[in-house]
Write an enzyme that holds these catalytic residues in place. Structure first.
Site, mmCIF file in Angstrom:
data_model
loop_
_atom_site.group_PDB
_atom_site.id
_atom_site.type_symbol
_atom_site.label_atom_id
_atom_site.label_comp_id
_atom_site.label_asym_id
_atom_site.label_seq_id
_atom_site.Cartn_x
_atom_site.Cartn_y
_atom_site.Cartn_z
ATOM 1 N N ASP A 93 -13.537 54.431 -13.785
ATOM 2 C CA ASP A 93 -14.487 53.383 -14.174
ATOM 3 C C ASP A 93 -15.565 53.900 -15.119
ATOM 4 O O ASP A 93 -16.773 53.773 -14.855
ATOM 5 C CB ASP A 93 -15.125 52.751 -12.935
ATOM 6 C CG ASP A 93 -14.085 52.090 -12.040
ATOM 7 O OD1 ASP A 93 -13.221 51.381 -12.579
ATOM 8 O OD2 ASP A 93 -14.114 52.303 -10.824
ATOM 9 N N HIS A 136 -23.512 58.480 -10.595
ATOM 10 C CA HIS A 136 -22.129 58.604 -10.118
ATOM 11 C C HIS A 136 -21.428 59.865 -10.624
ATOM 12 O O HIS A 136 -20.418 60.276 -10.049
ATOM 13 C CB HIS A 136 -21.307 57.393 -10.556
ATOM 14 C CG HIS A 136 -21.780 56.090 -10.003
ATOM 15 N ND1 HIS A 136 -21.922 55.883 -8.651
ATOM 16 C CD2 HIS A 136 -22.155 54.933 -10.621
ATOM 17 C CE1 HIS A 136 -22.363 54.636 -8.455
ATOM 18 N NE2 HIS A 136 -22.511 54.055 -9.630
ATOM 19 N N ASP A 173 -30.070 51.463 -6.574
ATOM 20 C CA ASP A 173 -28.920 50.851 -7.237
ATOM 21 C C ASP A 173 -28.008 50.218 -6.191
ATOM 22 O O ASP A 173 -27.969 50.667 -5.043
ATOM 23 C CB ASP A 173 -28.171 51.931 -8.022
ATOM 24 C CG ASP A 173 -27.141 51.375 -8.989
ATOM 25 O OD1 ASP A 173 -27.422 51.344 -10.194
ATOM 26 O OD2 ASP A 173 -26.042 50.975 -8.538
#
Length: 462
Positions: A93, A136, A173
């Site tokens: 992603d 991430h 987040d």
């Protein structure tokens, strides 16, 4: 030490997705440019201390990332679109662009410039509007739109260059920042807190270690706090509940020397990723509640946020609080929903063996000689939740000669209470309490008029 830094460089908007990918299509340059334009239009930019952006160095990148991964990313500027697409497929992603390596270096440099400005006392706090986001990315992998881990590198950099022993990272987040967690899961000098949409592992990144029972490893056990959201639609009340009953008590016990925020605004209402119902105004309050920690040393770094309306409004609310503006009124604050309450209970239960505040019982009766910890736990766990639900128009504080409350504690508590009533607070030092009540009545009549009934809170410290 005064002032608020705003760090931004339009160059970080100069990359975009070059092929069809429905997952990555929401990560667009306008996330950055519109955020900055909103801050500027609101008149906030001109009130900030300008700080220039620089590139992060290879040495700084290697504080967290592997040499092999860095060398791979360094090759991307010369790749064709097809080569970039092939390179991207080994990760999850995320997408690459010929200019993303340059932008990722600027994102790190901007974050570290903010840390330097705060730690050297040039500013009190600040926000870095950066892209790509970072939380991430892992030691040897890009992930979730992130190339280099801006906040993890910032924490490592601050520890190295300023000899810090305690750094708090708050990740609001809507996605779990697994890259930050992996970096510090064995490190007791960094307390990592994350709330994130989880839905019992059915939401990305779909990891077992994103659940509440992952608390760190080895010496870092207890210093990783995950609050999983197991349903969508969480509200301002749910967010405040977690702050009051999990994050803030742990943060005050940890006593950080620096606070870093992974500020993803995909946890705001209207975001296509989060599907939460918290309004942009809540981020002004969350920011304010963190400003009493670490003597105000607070660095906010942009992560996600994909609804341009809620993103830009949330950024502005955060900036207002950093600048010391009154926080907006919040209506409809009440009890957390059942799912949020279950998460809070689970987190508190699994962390009970690691945190003193979870072993203490307190009563809301401030008497002389109480410890700082007892006072702060009572304020955070009882007074603030009650006060936010009550939603006063005015807060009145009385400090009597018999209170025994130390001035640093009084200052911290006063700062927290200023998040109520849009900052309308009256203070009285060492007055007779009944005299103060008389003066208060006079003040209320002067402020509001005798026929205009308003709600107010009196906090008496004795």
């Amino acid at each position: 030490m005064s002032g608020t830094a705003l760090i931004y460089d339009e160059e970080m908007s100069r990359y975009q997705l070059l092929w069809d990918d429905p997952v990555c299509a929401i990560e667009i340059p306008e996330r950055l440019t519109r955020s900055y334009e909103a801050v500027k239009s609101a008149g906030l930019e001109k009130r900030c201390v300008p700080v220039s952006v620089r590139e992060g160095t290879e040495e700084e990148i290697l504080l967290y990332h592997s040499k092999e991964y860095l060398e791979q990313v360094k090759q991307t500027p010369s790749m064709s679109v097809e080569e970039l697409k092939t390179f991207t497929q080994q990760f999850g992603d995320v997408y690459f662009h010929p200019n993303i390596y340059n932008c990722a270096k600027l994102a790190i440099g901007a974050t570290l410039q903010l840390v330097d400005s705060v730690m050297k006392g040039k500013v009190r706090n600040g926000m870095a509007l950066v892209r790509p986001p970072g939380h991430h990315s892992q030691r040897s992998a890009a992930n979730g739109f992130c190339v280099f881990n801006n906040v993890a590198i910032a924490a490592l950099y601050a520890k190295k260059h300023y000899n810090l022993n305690r750094v708090l990272i708050v990740d609001w987040d809507v996605h779990h920042g697994q890259g930050v967690q992996y970096c510090f899961e064995e490190d007791p000098s960094v307390l990592y807190f994350s709330w994130h949409r989880y839905e019992h592992k059915s939401f990305w990144p779909n990891l077992d270690e994103s659940d509440y029972n992952t608390v760190g490893k080895g010496k870092g056990t207890g210093f990783n706090i995950n609050v999983p959201w197991n349903k969508v639609g969480m509200t301002n009340s749910d967010y405040l509940s977690v702050f009051f009953h999990v994050l803030l008590p742990a943060a005050y016990e940890f006593d950080p020397e620096l606070v870093l925020v992974s500020a993803g605004f995909d946890s705001a209402i209207g975001d296509p990723e989060g599907h939460m119902c918290a309004t942009p105004e809540i981020f002004g309050h969350l920011t304010h509640l963190l400003m009493s920690l670490a003597r105000g040393k607070l660095c906010v770094v942009l992560e996600g946020g994909y609804n341009l309306t809620s993103l830009t409004q949330s950024v502005c609310q955060t900036m207002h609080s950093l600048l010391g503006d009154p926080t907006p009124s919040l209506s409809g604050i009440g009890s957390p929903c059942r799912s949020a309450l279950e998460s809070v209970v689970n987190v508190r239960a699994v962390h009970r063996k690691y945190w003193t505040f979870l072993k203490l019982m307190f009563a809301f009766n401030f008497i002389a000689g109480q410890s700082r910890a007892s006072v702060m736990q009572a304020v955070i766990g009882l007074l603030l939740p009650l006060a936010y639900e009550f939603s006063p128009d005015l807060v009145l504080q009385v400090l009597t000669s018999s209170s025994g409350l130390e001035m640093p504690v009084w200052a911290q508590v006063s700062s927290l209470l200023q998040g109520l009533a849009q900052g309308r607070t009256l203070y009285s030092y060492l007055l007779n309490f009944f005299t103060f009540c008389l003066l208060t009545t006079i003040n209320l009549n002067v402020i509001y008029g005798e026929t205009n009934t308003k709600e107010h809170i009196i906090v008496k410290w004795s």
